[in-house]
Design a protein around this motif. Structure first.
Motif, PDB file in Angstrom:
ATOM      1  N   CYS A   1       0.841  -1.213   0.000  1.00 21.16           N
ATOM      2  CA  CYS A   1       0.000   0.000   0.000  1.00 21.16           C
ATOM      3  C   CYS A   1       0.868   1.253   0.000  1.00 21.16           C
ATOM      4  N   THR A   2       1.873   1.262   0.856  1.00 26.14           N
ATOM      5  CA  THR A   2       2.797   2.391   0.925  1.00 26.14           C
ATOM      6  C   THR A   2       4.206   1.858   1.089  1.00 26.14           C
ATOM      7  N   GLN A   3       5.158   2.716   0.786  1.00 22.14           N
ATOM      8  CA  GLN A   3       6.560   2.326   0.922  1.00 22.14           C
ATOM      9  C   GLN A   3       7.388   3.514   1.349  1.00 22.14           C
ATOM     10  N   GLU A   4       8.427   3.232   2.085  1.00 23.95           N
ATOM     11  CA  GLU A   4       9.452   4.211   2.450  1.00 23.95           C
ATOM     12  C   GLU A   4      10.788   3.565   2.162  1.00 23.95           C
ATOM     13  N   PRO A   5      11.674   4.172   1.449  1.00 21.32           N
ATOM     14  CA  PRO A   5      11.582   5.483   0.816  1.00 21.32           C
ATOM     15  C   PRO A   5      10.573   5.490  -0.330  1.00 21.32           C
ATOM     16  N   LYS A   6      10.148   6.684  -0.693  1.00 20.39           N
ATOM     17  CA  LYS A   6       9.169   6.888  -1.760  1.00 20.39           C
ATOM     18  C   LYS A   6       9.753   6.476  -3.111  1.00 20.39           C
ATOM     19  N   PRO A   7       8.876   6.138  -4.077  1.00 23.53           N
ATOM     20  CA  PRO A   7       9.352   5.802  -5.425  1.00 23.53           C
ATOM     21  C   PRO A   7      10.185   6.940  -6.012  1.00 23.53           C
ATOM     22  N   GLY A   8      11.243   6.575  -6.709  1.00 26.14           N
ATOM     23  CA  GLY A   8      12.115   7.562  -7.339  1.00 26.14           C
ATOM     24  C   GLY A   8      13.270   8.007  -6.464  1.00 26.14           C
ATOM     25  N   THR A   9      13.211   7.681  -5.170  1.00 24.80           N
ATOM     26  CA  THR A   9      14.285   8.032  -4.250  1.00 24.80           C
ATOM     27  C   THR A   9      15.482   7.114  -4.484  1.00 24.80           C
ATOM     28  N   ALA A  10      16.665   7.673  -4.415  1.00 27.12           N
ATOM     29  CA  ALA A  10      17.873   6.853  -4.555  1.00 27.12           C
ATOM     30  C   ALA A  10      17.973   5.911  -3.353  1.00 27.12           C
ATOM     31  N   LEU A  11      18.186   4.654  -3.619  1.00 27.29           N
ATOM     32  CA  LEU A  11      18.302   3.650  -2.567  1.00 27.29           C
ATOM     33  C   LEU A  11      19.780   3.419  -2.301  1.00 27.29           C
ATOM     34  N   ASN A  12      20.252   3.962  -1.190  1.00 25.80           N
ATOM     35  CA  ASN A  12      21.680   3.913  -0.868  1.00 25.80           C
ATOM     36  C   ASN A  12      21.946   3.119   0.408  1.00 25.80           C
ATOM     37  N   GLY A  13      21.350   1.955   0.518  1.00 25.49           N
ATOM     38  CA  GLY A  13      21.607   1.103   1.668  1.00 25.49           C
ATOM     39  C   GLY A  13      20.704   1.349   2.859  1.00 25.49           C
ATOM     40  N   GLN A  14      19.798   2.330   2.773  1.00 22.52           N
ATOM     41  CA  GLN A  14      18.911   2.584   3.902  1.00 22.52           C
ATOM     42  C   GLN A  14      17.836   1.491   3.983  1.00 22.52           C
ATOM     43  N   PRO A  15      17.238   1.307   5.177  1.00 16.88           N
ATOM     44  CA  PRO A  15      16.179   0.308   5.326  1.00 16.88           C
ATOM     45  C   PRO A  15      14.947   0.691   4.506  1.00 16.88           C
ATOM     46  N   VAL A  16      14.185  -0.320   4.130  1.00 21.49           N
ATOM     47  CA  VAL A  16      12.953  -0.132   3.362  1.00 21.49           C
ATOM     48  C   VAL A  16      11.793  -0.626   4.217  1.00 21.49           C
ATOM     49  N   GLU A  17      10.687   0.126   4.210  1.00 13.06           N
ATOM     50  CA  GLU A  17       9.496  -0.299   4.943  1.00 13.06           C
ATOM     51  C   GLU A  17       8.297  -0.315   4.005  1.00 13.06           C
ATOM     52  N   PHE A  18       7.571  -1.429   4.036  1.00 16.03           N
ATOM     53  CA  PHE A  18       6.332  -1.564   3.277  1.00 16.03           C
ATOM     54  C   PHE A  18       5.173  -1.687   4.255  1.00 16.03           C
ATOM     55  N   ALA A  19       4.061  -1.019   3.943  1.00 21.66           N
ATOM     56  CA  ALA A  19       2.792  -1.249   4.632  1.00 21.66           C
ATOM     57  C   ALA A  19       1.924  -1.983   3.628  1.00 21.66           C
TER      58      ALA A  19
END
Length: 69
Positions: A42-60
């Motif tokens: 439903c939602t994600q962090e980081p938002k789409p288009g954000t550079a993914l540089n090793g940070q954690p990802v969270e999905f709802a």
């Protein structure tokens, strides 16, 4: 970061590097997400288009037959 909203949690996890820290929470309540192929993002962090540089990802997520809150 790709846009995973509407896709299965399993598919989203498989699209990310195996070293990525991923947290999945129930967007509709307090259930455990066990069978990720039955749940949609439903939602994600980081938002789409954000550079993914090793940070954690969270999905709802919710089950596929449910609506996102």
């Amino acid at each position: 970061m790709p846009d995973f909203v509407g896709t299965s949690v399993k598919s989203a996890r498989g699209s990310l590097d195996s070293s990525t820290s991923i947290t999945v929470r129930d967007a509709g309540g307090d259930r455990m997400v066990l069978m990720e192929s039955n749940w949609k993002v439903c939602t994600q962090e980081p938002k789409p288009g954000t550079a993914l540089n090793g940070q954690p990802v969270e999905f709802a997520a919710v089950k596929f037959d449910e609506s996102c809150p």
